[in-house]
Write a protein that holds these residues in place. Structure first.
Motif, PDB file in Angstrom:
ATOM      1  N   ILE A 177       0.829  -1.206   0.000  1.00 30.39           N
ATOM      2  CA  ILE A 177       0.000   0.000   0.000  1.00 30.39           C
ATOM      3  C   ILE A 177       0.868   1.262   0.000  1.00 30.39           C
ATOM      4  CG2 ILE A 177      -1.901  -1.167   1.154  1.00 30.39           C
ATOM      5  CD1 ILE A 177      -1.180   0.264   3.714  1.00 30.39           C
ATOM      6  N   SER A 178       2.094   1.180   0.531  1.00 27.75           N
ATOM      7  CA  SER A 178       2.984   2.340   0.432  1.00 27.75           C
ATOM      8  C   SER A 178       3.388   2.566  -1.019  1.00 27.75           C
ATOM      9  CB  SER A 178       4.216   2.137   1.311  1.00 27.75           C
ATOM     10  OG  SER A 178       4.981   1.028   0.870  1.00 27.75           O
ATOM     11  N   ALA A 179       3.658   1.478  -1.736  1.00 30.58           N
ATOM     12  CA  ALA A 179       3.966   1.609  -3.161  1.00 30.58           C
ATOM     13  C   ALA A 179       2.738   2.082  -3.933  1.00 30.58           C
ATOM     14  CB  ALA A 179       4.448   0.267  -3.717  1.00 30.58           C
ATOM     15  N   LEU A 180       1.568   1.575  -3.546  1.00 33.83           N
ATOM     16  CA  LEU A 180       0.323   1.991  -4.191  1.00 33.83           C
ATOM     17  C   LEU A 180       0.082   3.483  -4.004  1.00 33.83           C
ATOM     18  CD1 LEU A 180      -2.347   1.201  -5.636  1.00 33.83           C
ATOM     19  CD2 LEU A 180      -3.311   0.764  -3.371  1.00 33.83           C
ATOM     20  N   ALA A 181       0.315   3.977  -2.796  1.00 30.50           N
ATOM     21  CA  ALA A 181       0.117   5.396  -2.520  1.00 30.50           C
ATOM     22  C   ALA A 181       1.040   6.254  -3.381  1.00 30.50           C
ATOM     23  CB  ALA A 181       0.357   5.678  -1.040  1.00 30.50           C
ATOM     24  N   PHE A 182       2.288   5.815  -3.506  1.00 30.02           N
ATOM     25  CA  PHE A 182       3.239   6.608  -4.298  1.00 30.02           C
ATOM     26  C   PHE A 182       2.880   6.589  -5.773  1.00 30.02           C
ATOM     27  CE2 PHE A 182       7.293   7.598  -6.352  1.00 30.02           C
ATOM     28  CZ  PHE A 182       7.703   8.694  -5.595  1.00 30.02           C
ATOM     29  N   LEU A 183       2.365   5.448  -6.251  1.00 29.95           N
ATOM     30  CA  LEU A 183       1.966   5.365  -7.658  1.00 29.95           C
ATOM     31  C   LEU A 183       0.717   6.201  -7.938  1.00 29.95           C
ATOM     32  CD1 LEU A 183       2.539   1.562  -8.388  1.00 29.95           C
ATOM     33  CD2 LEU A 183       3.889   3.489  -9.237  1.00 29.95           C
ATOM     34  N   LEU A 184      -0.223   6.215  -6.987  1.00 24.14           N
ATOM     35  CA  LEU A 184      -1.460   6.956  -7.186  1.00 24.14           C
ATOM     36  C   LEU A 184      -1.232   8.462  -7.167  1.00 24.14           C
ATOM     37  CD1 LEU A 184      -3.999   4.902  -5.010  1.00 24.14           C
ATOM     38  CD2 LEU A 184      -3.871   5.006  -7.511  1.00 24.14           C
ATOM     39  N   ASN A 185      -0.399   8.933  -6.251  1.00 27.08           N
ATOM     40  CA  ASN A 185      -0.199  10.381  -6.138  1.00 27.08           C
ATOM     41  C   ASN A 185       1.153  10.660  -5.472  1.00 27.08           C
ATOM     42  OD1 ASN A 185      -0.451  13.170  -5.847  1.00 27.08           O
ATOM     43  ND2 ASN A 185      -2.641  13.046  -5.388  1.00 27.08           N
ATOM     44  N   PRO A 186       2.247  10.622  -6.217  1.00 25.24           N
ATOM     45  CA  PRO A 186       3.559  10.915  -5.618  1.00 25.24           C
ATOM     46  C   PRO A 186       3.682  12.355  -5.157  1.00 25.24           C
ATOM     47  CG  PRO A 186       3.728  10.719  -8.006  1.00 25.24           C
ATOM     48  CD  PRO A 186       2.351  10.289  -7.645  1.00 25.24           C
ATOM     49  N   ILE A 243       1.733  14.044  -3.305  1.00 20.93           N
ATOM     50  CA  ILE A 243       1.388  14.199  -1.891  1.00 20.93           C
ATOM     51  C   ILE A 243       2.614  13.943  -1.023  1.00 20.93           C
ATOM     52  CG2 ILE A 243       0.021  13.227  -0.004  1.00 20.93           C
ATOM     53  CD1 ILE A 243      -2.223  12.762  -1.956  1.00 20.93           C
ATOM     54  N   PHE A 244       3.357  12.890  -1.335  1.00 24.19           N
ATOM     55  CA  PHE A 244       4.568  12.590  -0.563  1.00 24.19           C
ATOM     56  C   PHE A 244       5.595  13.710  -0.715  1.00 24.19           C
ATOM     57  CE2 PHE A 244       8.830  10.748  -0.255  1.00 24.19           C
ATOM     58  CZ  PHE A 244       8.783  10.222   1.032  1.00 24.19           C
ATOM     59  N   ILE A 245       5.715  14.234  -1.922  1.00 25.39           N
ATOM     60  CA  ILE A 245       6.681  15.314  -2.139  1.00 25.39           C
ATOM     61  C   ILE A 245       6.299  16.558  -1.357  1.00 25.39           C
ATOM     62  CG2 ILE A 245       7.628  16.853  -3.916  1.00 25.39           C
ATOM     63  CD1 ILE A 245       7.304  14.546  -5.909  1.00 25.39           C
ATOM     64  N   SER A 246       4.982  16.790  -1.173  1.00 22.73           N
ATOM     65  CA  SER A 246       4.519  17.977  -0.447  1.00 22.73           C
ATOM     66  C   SER A 246       4.650  17.846   1.065  1.00 22.73           C
ATOM     67  CB  SER A 246       3.062  18.263  -0.806  1.00 22.73           C
ATOM     68  OG  SER A 246       2.209  17.231  -0.321  1.00 22.73           O
ATOM     69  N   PHE A 247       4.952  16.652   1.568  1.00 27.49           N
ATOM     70  CA  PHE A 247       5.107  16.450   3.014  1.00 27.49           C
ATOM     71  C   PHE A 247       6.299  17.250   3.529  1.00 27.49           C
ATOM     72  CE2 PHE A 247       3.050  11.952   3.302  1.00 27.49           C
ATOM     73  CZ  PHE A 247       1.803  12.533   3.138  1.00 27.49           C
ATOM     74  N   THR A 248       6.244  17.564   4.820  1.00 28.46           N
ATOM     75  CA  THR A 248       7.396  18.177   5.469  1.00 28.46           C
ATOM     76  C   THR A 248       8.505  17.131   5.611  1.00 28.46           C
ATOM     77  OG1 THR A 248       6.623  17.621   7.690  1.00 28.46           O
ATOM     78  CG2 THR A 248       5.888  19.722   6.753  1.00 28.46           C
ATOM     79  N   THR A 249       9.677  17.574   5.963  1.00 23.59           N
ATOM     80  CA  THR A 249      10.810  16.650   6.095  1.00 23.59           C
ATOM     81  C   THR A 249      10.549  15.584   7.151  1.00 23.59           C
ATOM     82  OG1 THR A 249      12.341  18.407   5.434  1.00 23.59           O
ATOM     83  CG2 THR A 249      13.279  16.489   6.555  1.00 23.59           C
ATOM     84  N   SER A 250       9.995  15.999   8.293  1.00 25.32           N
ATOM     85  CA  SER A 250       9.734  15.030   9.360  1.00 25.32           C
ATOM     86  C   SER A 250       8.685  14.003   8.935  1.00 25.32           C
ATOM     87  CB  SER A 250       9.275  15.757  10.625  1.00 25.32           C
ATOM     88  OG  SER A 250       8.085  16.500  10.384  1.00 25.32           O
ATOM     89  N   GLN A 251       7.660  14.457   8.191  1.00 23.62           N
ATOM     90  CA  GLN A 251       6.636  13.519   7.731  1.00 23.62           C
ATOM     91  C   GLN A 251       7.214  12.521   6.741  1.00 23.62           C
ATOM     92  OE1 GLN A 251       3.820  16.332   6.210  1.00 23.62           O
ATOM     93  NE2 GLN A 251       2.869  16.733   8.203  1.00 23.62           N
ATOM     94  N   ARG A 264      -7.388  11.871  -3.170  1.00 26.95           N
ATOM     95  CA  ARG A 264      -6.411  12.605  -2.359  1.00 26.95           C
ATOM     96  C   ARG A 264      -6.480  12.160  -0.901  1.00 26.95           C
ATOM     97  NH1 ARG A 264      -3.183  16.942  -2.460  1.00 26.95           N
ATOM     98  NH2 ARG A 264      -2.860  18.093  -0.522  1.00 26.95           N
ATOM     99  N   VAL A 265      -7.691  12.076  -0.341  1.00 21.88           N
ATOM    100  CA  VAL A 265      -7.829  11.667   1.062  1.00 21.88           C
ATOM    101  C   VAL A 265      -7.371  10.222   1.234  1.00 21.88           C
ATOM    102  CG1 VAL A 265      -9.458  11.297   2.943  1.00 21.88           C
ATOM    103  CG2 VAL A 265      -9.709  13.298   1.465  1.00 21.88           C
ATOM    104  N   PHE A 266      -7.765   9.360   0.295  1.00 21.01           N
ATOM    105  CA  PHE A 266      -7.415   7.946   0.376  1.00 21.01           C
ATOM    106  C   PHE A 266      -5.897   7.748   0.336  1.00 21.01           C
ATOM    107  CE2 PHE A 266      -6.582   3.874  -1.784  1.00 21.01           C
ATOM    108  CZ  PHE A 266      -7.240   2.999  -0.936  1.00 21.01           C
ATOM    109  N   THR A 267      -5.249   8.412  -0.612  1.00 22.10           N
ATOM    110  CA  THR A 267      -3.797   8.270  -0.749  1.00 22.10           C
ATOM    111  C   THR A 267      -3.072   8.851   0.452  1.00 22.10           C
ATOM    112  OG1 THR A 267      -4.061   8.492  -3.143  1.00 22.10           O
ATOM    113  CG2 THR A 267      -1.844   8.691  -2.269  1.00 22.10           C
ATOM    114  N   THR A 268      -3.517  10.012   0.911  1.00 20.14           N
ATOM    115  CA  THR A 268      -2.888  10.631   2.077  1.00 20.14           C
ATOM    116  C   THR A 268      -3.004   9.734   3.301  1.00 20.14           C
ATOM    117  OG1 THR A 268      -3.425  12.835   1.223  1.00 20.14           O
ATOM    118  CG2 THR A 268      -2.866  12.669   3.551  1.00 20.14           C
ATOM    119  N   GLN A 269      -4.151   9.109   3.473  1.00 16.87           N
ATOM    120  CA  GLN A 269      -4.354   8.235   4.613  1.00 16.87           C
ATOM    121  C   GLN A 269      -3.480   6.985   4.510  1.00 16.87           C
ATOM    122  OE1 GLN A 269      -6.012   9.392   7.109  1.00 16.87           O
ATOM    123  NE2 GLN A 269      -5.615   7.590   8.375  1.00 16.87           N
ATOM    124  N   LEU A 270      -3.235   6.496   3.308  1.00 15.45           N
ATOM    125  CA  LEU A 270      -2.327   5.355   3.140  1.00 15.45           C
ATOM    126  C   LEU A 270      -0.927   5.720   3.622  1.00 15.45           C
ATOM    127  CD1 LEU A 270      -3.299   3.876  -0.358  1.00 15.45           C
ATOM    128  CD2 LEU A 270      -3.943   3.050   1.902  1.00 15.45           C
TER     129      LEU A 270
END
Length: 451
Positions: free
Chosen positions: A161-170, A172-180, A293-299
């Motif tokens: 699911i971590s790979a799925l989240a990155f494939l669905l919307n990378p 979102i991960f790029i927009s995270f803060t460094t700590s996140q 967006r909500v689904f991927t962020t929650q993953l």
């Protein structure tokens, strides 16, 4: 003769861990952590998110606008998550020759989820599930293999699911803060290491034996561990259990995709809960957010929360939710308060309600099991009064004019002995059933069709 068997120290230890007092202590520990977490979040929300102009005040929210009916599908998602693991255990028990009803495997799954949630690093889930499985007649060796295979697939599912989240919307991960980003990456790395260890134990027995010998030898030289040979023997026995899990997969190859799908569903089913919470809060001023967006962020949050070895990921899961979804709510009146309320609802359903439901199922089953054992023990004592507590005293005691039916392990009544003949002696399994403590590795016990 004696009816019943003495409990082993290992069994006493397991029962102490699952006793009402221990469960109360564990639950109290979790409540303290949750209380401390929310007190910290309430008092430091603005500092954490640097939003001093938007203080948290839940009293300012329009609760009349809550569309509560959207919470019903959120509850259905929780039920699907719990039942996904129950179905996996139901399938595995059938394939290893000890079929159990879905009701029983739901107890196993609930005890796994409950004790994983209230123990650090989720260390109590599998031992608790194994205990209830062996008490219902599944041999300990098989129950351990089943649970190891289940947790291995569950861990692989988290990576998926971590790979799925990155494939669905990378993005979102790029927009995270460094700590996140660090928390998410640590969660992925931690589970990747666990999977590697499990797979090595399954597929490379000689290498893992050599590695265990080297590690325990080094620890013994450093005086970190004692009784090196005993530790190595115990380590090799645990590796043999992984080999048993691999044997299940090899004998039932078609089963692996089904188990893997259910393992993924167990975690993925929790992700839409937050989306339904936002739909429910639509009348409170929360603007619509896309499901993807909500689904991927929650993953991402699910994977990131697994990086912290606290019960249920308490603390980190809340911080990730606040940090990620507050950014999506910026510009809305009372954004801080709405974000905090969405956190209470989302985590309340996906985590706290899950603990409550699974804990109730496990506790009720435990109490019913103990009550049944007490009745069987009392029946055994009654038989001792008839036959005498010791075989050596049978010559001095008057023969009792009583006809006793002994129940075989298959549940078929053994006919009473004819007049003048000795009554059939209870078998070892019958004696164990009188106490309710049948050996986990004894002869197979038929499925309990009443449950």
């Amino acid at each position: 003769m004696q009816f019943g068997k003495k409990k082993t120290p290992e069994k006493d230890k397991a029962e102490k861990m699952l006793s009402a007092r221990s469960q109360f202590a564990n639950m109290l520990f979790v409540l303290v952590i949750l209380a401390a977490t929310f007190i910290f979040l309430f008092t430091n929300f603005n500092k954490l998110l640097k939003t001093s102009s938007d203080p948290v005040d839940l009293g300012d929210l329009n609760y009349a606008g809550l569309r509560w009916w959207w919470l019903i599908p959120a509850l259905a998602c929780l039920a699907i998550s719990i039942l996904s693991e129950a179905v996996n255990l139901w399938l595995l028990c059938r394939k290893v020759g000890f079929p159990r009803s879905l009701r029983q495997t739901t107890v196993y799954a609930s005890s796994d989820i409950y004790f994983s949630a209230i123990t650090p690093s989720a260390t109590g889930g599998q031992p608790a599930a194994a205990y209830y499985m062996t008490k219902s007649g599944v041999p300990l060796s098989l129950s351990t293999a089943v649970l190891i295979l289940n947790v291995t697939l569950y861990t692989i599912g988290l990576l998926f699911i971590s790979a799925l989240a990155f494939l669905l919307n990378p993005g979102i991960f790029i927009s995270f803060t460094t700590s996140q980003k660090v928390f998410v990456l640590v969660g992925v790395g931690f589970h990747a290491i666990l999977i590697a260890i499990c797979l090595v134990c399954m597929f490379s027995r000689r290498f893992i034996f050599w590695l265990g010998d080297v590690l325990f030898g080094l620890l013994a030289k450093l005086h970190i561990v004692k009784n090196k040979e005993e530790r190595i023997a115990a380590f090799r026995a645990s590796v043999a259990t992984y080999q048993s899990a691999l044997k299940i997969v090899r004998e039932h190859r078609w089963l692996l995709p089904v188990l893997f799908f259910n393992s993924i569903l167990q975690r993925v089913a929790l992700a839409p809960i937050t989306y339904f919470v936002f739909l429910a809060m639509g009348g409170m001023g929360v603007s619509h957010m896309s499901f993807s967006r909500v689904f991927t962020t929650q993953l991402y949050c699910i994977v990131g929360a697994s990086a912290l070895p606290t019960p249920g990921g308490a603390g980190l899961a809340e911080l990730l939710h606040m940090g990620v979804f507050y950014e999506a709510m910026k510009g809305i009146p009372n954004a801080s308060s709405l974000c905090m309320f969405s956190l209470l609802l989302s985590r309340g359903i996906s985590s706290y309600l899950a603990i409550l439901v699974c804990g109730t199922i496990a506790t009720v089953h435990h109490l019913r099991m103990k009550q049944a054992e007490l009745h069987r023990r009392q029946a055994g004592l009654a038989l001792e009064e008839v036959y005498g507590a010791d075989d050596t005293d049978t010559d001095t005691k008057p023969e009792a004019d009583v006809t006793v039916q002994v129940v075989t392990p298959r549940g078929t009544p053994t006919p009473a002995a004819p007049d003048g003949a000795d009554a059939p002696a209870p078998t070892d399994m019958t004696a164990a059933l009188a106490d309710g403590t049948a050996n986990a590795d004894a002869a197979p016990v038929p499925p309990d069709t009443e449950n």
